[in-house]
Design a protein around this motif. Sequence first.
Motif, short mmCIF file in Angstrom:
data_model
loop_
_atom_site.label_atom_id
_atom_site.label_comp_id
_atom_site.label_asym_id
_atom_site.label_seq_id
_atom_site.Cartn_x
_atom_site.Cartn_y
_atom_site.Cartn_z
N LYS A 227 0.72 -1.01 -0.01
CA LYS A 227 0.08 -0.34 0.31
C LYS A 227 0.58 0.88 0.22
O LYS A 227 2.53 0.65 0.56
N ALA A 228 0.57 1.95 -0.31
CA ALA A 228 1.44 3.81 -0.53
C ALA A 228 1.76 4.22 1.36
O ALA A 228 2.94 4.57 0.91
N LYS A 229 1.41 3.48 2.21
CA LYS A 229 1.97 4.03 3.23
C LYS A 229 3.45 3.35 3.44
O LYS A 229 4.59 3.51 4.02
N HIS A 230 3.30 1.62 2.70
CA HIS A 230 4.10 1.33 2.89
C HIS A 230 5.44 1.14 2.34
O HIS A 230 7.00 1.06 2.35
N ILE A 231 5.26 2.20 1.35
CA ILE A 231 6.87 2.94 0.02
C ILE A 231 6.65 4.04 0.82
O ILE A 231 8.23 4.26 0.59
N ASP A 232 5.86 4.46 1.51
CA ASP A 232 6.19 6.27 1.80
C ASP A 232 7.44 5.88 2.73
O ASP A 232 8.39 6.51 3.00
N ARG A 233 7.19 5.41 3.77
CA ARG A 233 8.00 4.60 4.84
C ARG A 233 10.02 4.45 4.17
O ARG A 233 10.11 5.13 4.28
N SER A 255 8.42 9.87 -3.12
CA SER A 255 7.76 8.67 -2.72
C SER A 255 5.98 8.62 -3.71
O SER A 255 5.63 7.15 -4.18
N ARG A 256 5.68 9.43 -4.51
CA ARG A 256 4.71 9.30 -5.03
C ARG A 256 5.15 8.65 -7.04
O ARG A 256 4.88 7.96 -7.17
N GLY A 257 5.97 8.73 -6.63
CA GLY A 257 6.61 8.62 -8.02
C GLY A 257 6.99 7.07 -7.60
O GLY A 257 6.87 5.82 -9.08
N ALA A 258 7.54 6.77 -6.36
CA ALA A 258 8.17 4.97 -6.17
C ALA A 258 6.82 4.12 -6.50
O ALA A 258 6.09 2.78 -6.96
N TRP A 259 5.52 5.06 -5.59
CA TRP A 259 4.26 4.05 -5.31
C TRP A 259 3.85 4.13 -7.04
O TRP A 259 3.27 2.90 -7.16
N TRP A 260 3.71 4.63 -7.52
CA TRP A 260 3.37 5.12 -9.36
C TRP A 260 4.37 3.91 -9.90
O TRP A 260 3.49 2.81 -10.74
N LEU A 261 5.64 3.94 -9.83
CA LEU A 261 6.67 2.41 -10.43
C LEU A 261 6.00 1.45 -9.83
O LEU A 261 5.87 0.30 -10.60
N VAL A 262 5.77 0.93 -8.43
CA VAL A 262 5.15 -0.30 -7.54
C VAL A 262 3.52 -0.81 -8.65
O VAL A 262 3.24 -1.74 -8.50
N GLU A 263 2.76 0.61 -7.99
CA GLU A 263 1.31 -0.23 -8.68
C GLU A 263 1.80 -0.76 -10.48
O GLU A 263 0.45 -1.69 -10.81
N SER A 264 2.43 -0.02 -10.86
CA SER A 264 2.43 -0.15 -12.42
C SER A 264 2.67 -1.39 -12.90
O SER A 264 2.37 -2.26 -13.39
N ARG A 265 3.88 -1.84 -12.39
CA ARG A 265 4.77 -2.56 -12.50
C ARG A 265 3.52 -4.00 -11.70
O ARG A 265 3.51 -5.51 -12.66
N ALA A 266 2.69 -3.93 -10.96
CA ALA A 266 1.93 -4.54 -10.05
C ALA A 266 0.82 -5.34 -11.45
O ALA A 266 0.66 -6.34 -11.41
N ARG A 267 0.45 -4.23 -11.80
CA ARG A 267 -0.97 -3.75 -13.22
C ARG A 267 -0.61 -4.82 -13.73
O ARG A 267 -1.06 -5.70 -14.23
N ARG A 268 1.11 -4.53 -14.06
CA ARG A 268 1.94 -5.49 -15.36
C ARG A 268 1.74 -7.11 -15.22
O ARG A 268 1.88 -7.47 -16.20
N LEU A 269 2.31 -7.29 -14.33
CA LEU A 269 2.25 -8.36 -13.93
C LEU A 269 1.57 -9.51 -13.80
O LEU A 269 1.19 -10.07 -14.49
#
Length: 273
Positions: A227-233, A255-269
């Motif tokens: 979730k976004a909170k884990h990435i923020d930390r 933090s926003r950039g990292a969250w975007w990367l994680v979300e889009s990687r999760a979607r692609r996978l």
Amino acid sequence: MVALHWNYEELPWDRIDHSKVDPDLVPLIKAAALVEFNADDYTAYLCNVFHDDPEFQDVAKGWAVEEVQHGRALGKWAELVDPTFNFDRAVQRFRDGYKVPIDLNASVRGSRSGEMIARCMVETGTSSYYAAIGDSTDEPVLKLICKNIAADELRHFKIFYTYTKKYLELEQLNKFQRLKVALSRIGESEDDELAYAYFAANAPEGEDYVHKTYNQAYMRRAYGRYKAKHIDRAVAMVFKACGLKPHTRFCTLASRGAWWLVESRARRLAKAA
Ligand SMILES: [Fe+2]
Ligand SMILES: [Fe+2]
């Protein structure tokens, strides 16, 4: 003798709620158990790199005892929820195919403070990973294990951060150099170690290891847990290790950039599967 903050043998194993076990999470736990259990190899490597720092060598040995316990706890949980899983056999299979380069006597990071920053990144990754897994499951014993492990990983981060500062006084890496080491270590998270652990823990006997297949199988299950909170930390911890100020506008943007990367990687996978 290392004073552990908790003992895996004393966990309430009889309280595992089998109705709440998420089958998609079990393969991840098996793989994580193998990587954690292999920490002794890293201690050997760290003791080589810091051959003239007996104080840190003691710290590294104590650290490994905790990591090995993480492996035992996760491995035992996996064996109890999946009786076909044999932790010892999986450990052997992992070690037969994956080797940590322990015979080096200088850090692969180019400097000792770089090595410490890389260790900080690993602890950043693990503490946020177990927090994310713990938050994503309702199985009470796994939740407790993840809580205990995440707390250990955060303490490990603090330990390696203390030694980062010590070695930075001797080597004076600038913030850019620190960030470069940090990002390169983060980039290695999709190298062989986790993918091979996933293979060793989950692939049927006789199957061949294919990096892409097992990396995707692992990452597809892992990325969606955050979730976004884990990435923020996690981003705040990366900033701290690199000497950048957390809780600034730059940190929020990262933090926003990292969250975007994680979300889009999760979607692609998820789509690829
Ligand atoms: Fe760990
Ligand atoms: Fe750790």
